[in-house]
Design a protein around this motif. Structure first.
Motif, PDB file in Angstrom:
ATOM      1  N   TRP A 197       0.805  -1.206   0.000  1.00  0.00           N
ATOM      2  CA  TRP A 197       0.000   0.000   0.000  1.00  0.00           C
ATOM      3  C   TRP A 197       0.842   1.263   0.000  1.00  0.00           C
ATOM      4  O   TRP A 197       0.433   2.295  -0.536  1.00  0.00           O
ATOM      5  CB  TRP A 197      -0.953  -0.006   1.191  1.00  0.00           C
ATOM      6  CG  TRP A 197      -2.049  -1.011   1.047  1.00  0.00           C
ATOM      7  CD1 TRP A 197      -2.264  -2.129   1.806  1.00  0.00           C
ATOM      8  CD2 TRP A 197      -3.092  -1.007   0.065  1.00  0.00           C
ATOM      9  NE1 TRP A 197      -3.357  -2.819   1.366  1.00  0.00           N
ATOM     10  CE2 TRP A 197      -3.889  -2.155   0.287  1.00  0.00           C
ATOM     11  CE3 TRP A 197      -3.417  -0.157  -0.988  1.00  0.00           C
ATOM     12  CZ2 TRP A 197      -4.997  -2.457  -0.493  1.00  0.00           C
ATOM     13  CZ3 TRP A 197      -4.521  -0.462  -1.777  1.00  0.00           C
ATOM     14  CH2 TRP A 197      -5.296  -1.598  -1.518  1.00  0.00           C
ATOM     15  N   GLY A 198       2.005   1.221   0.610  1.00  0.00           N
ATOM     16  CA  GLY A 198       2.844   2.415   0.625  1.00  0.00           C
ATOM     17  C   GLY A 198       3.316   2.813  -0.760  1.00  0.00           C
ATOM     18  O   GLY A 198       3.494   4.001  -1.054  1.00  0.00           O
ATOM     19  N   ALA A 199       3.528   1.832  -1.624  1.00  0.00           N
ATOM     20  CA  ALA A 199       4.013   2.081  -2.983  1.00  0.00           C
ATOM     21  C   ALA A 199       2.881   2.375  -3.960  1.00  0.00           C
ATOM     22  O   ALA A 199       3.154   2.759  -5.105  1.00  0.00           O
ATOM     23  CB  ALA A 199       4.818   0.879  -3.465  1.00  0.00           C
ATOM     24  N   ASP A 200       1.650   2.201  -3.535  1.00  0.00           N
ATOM     25  CA  ASP A 200       0.507   2.439  -4.404  1.00  0.00           C
ATOM     26  C   ASP A 200       0.276   3.945  -4.519  1.00  0.00           C
ATOM     27  O   ASP A 200      -0.012   4.613  -3.527  1.00  0.00           O
ATOM     28  CB  ASP A 200      -0.733   1.753  -3.825  1.00  0.00           C
ATOM     29  CG  ASP A 200      -1.927   1.799  -4.757  1.00  0.00           C
ATOM     30  OD1 ASP A 200      -2.127   2.845  -5.419  1.00  0.00           O
ATOM     31  OD2 ASP A 200      -2.666   0.802  -4.816  1.00  0.00           O
ATOM     32  N   GLU A 201       0.387   4.504  -5.730  1.00  0.00           N
ATOM     33  CA  GLU A 201       0.268   5.952  -5.890  1.00  0.00           C
ATOM     34  C   GLU A 201      -1.112   6.475  -5.547  1.00  0.00           C
ATOM     35  O   GLU A 201      -1.279   7.676  -5.295  1.00  0.00           O
ATOM     36  CB  GLU A 201       0.635   6.352  -7.319  1.00  0.00           C
ATOM     37  CG  GLU A 201      -0.311   5.841  -8.390  1.00  0.00           C
ATOM     38  CD  GLU A 201       0.034   6.382  -9.759  1.00  0.00           C
ATOM     39  OE1 GLU A 201       0.352   7.594  -9.849  1.00  0.00           O
ATOM     40  OE2 GLU A 201      -0.020   5.606 -10.734  1.00  0.00           O
TER      41      GLU A 201
END
Length: 220
Positions: free
Chosen positions: A157-161
């Motif tokens: 989720w952290g890498a999901d823009e």
């Protein structure tokens, strides 16, 4: 006051990434707090200072999930036990394993990883991340008991823009009233919803749902 009244009479307009626009009487912003904190959306005119401060001060953490499927003859856990907790020296490291076999009829374990450890996982390959989780299971159940999973699914989720994290929280510099500020409408044209706007149920799906219902009533 005249400027505010004039702005209230203007319809809302959203400009998309491709340059096209969408017009409406009002707009409801439901993007995750992480998107707002990253400045991924430009507001014109800028948001009120109280709301900008709330966005800056509130925290937005990362919690990821890993779903592991094992061969039917490789089940090593107690099928009657719904979950197993793991106390690690590293905070957030695969601290819970949920047994989904009874719910799905498939040999599935769902594990959680949070905080800095969750961010570390996002920088890994799937193979390394699965090996890490399997290593924790082997510390719990024994080296010989745990065979590698046959399939896996991992959230990042952290890498999901479109997310940039998983959940809001009241950070050290913030106060619960910051969530109230984030929820406040702007000029009766711009409304906000999402779990970060619900100070009583933040970081939950039902908090997000309730905030959406509140925003819908305000729009009406």
């Amino acid at each position: 006051q005249e400027d505010a009244d004039a702005a209230a009479e203007c319809p809302a307009e959203v400009e998309l990434a491709d340059g096209s626009t969408l017009g409406a009487d009002v707009a409801v912003v439901t993007v995750p707090l992480g998107v707002l904190k990253a400045g991924a959306i430009e507001f014109d005119p800028p948001l009120p200072e109280r709301k900008r401060i709330a966005i800056e001060r509130l925290g937005f953490g990362v919690l990821n999930k890993m779903l592991l499927e094992f061969a039917p003859d490789a089940v090593f856990w107690d099928a009657k036990q719904p979950m197993v907790g793991y106390a690690s020296a590293r905070k957030g490291e695969f601290y819970m394993f949920y047994n989904l076999q009874g719910l799905t009829g498939r040999p599935l374990l769902l594990t959680l990883v949070a905080g800095e450890v969750a961010a570390e996982l996002e920088r890994m390959s799937d193979a390394d991340a699965v090996e890490w989780a399997v290593g924790v299971l082997r510390r719990i159940y024994g080296q010989a008991a745990v065979r590698p999973p046959t399939r896996h699914w991992i959230t990042r989720w952290g890498a999901d823009e479109y997310a940039r994290g998983s959940y809001s929280y009241v950070a050290q510099a913030a106060v619960p009233e910051d969530m109230d500020a984030l929820a406040e409408p702007v000029n009766r044209r711009l409304f906000f919803a999402g779990e970060a706007t619900n100070r009583f149920h933040p970081a939950t799906a039902h908090g997000a749902l309730l905030s959406g219902l509140t925003a819908a009533r305000c729009v009406e």
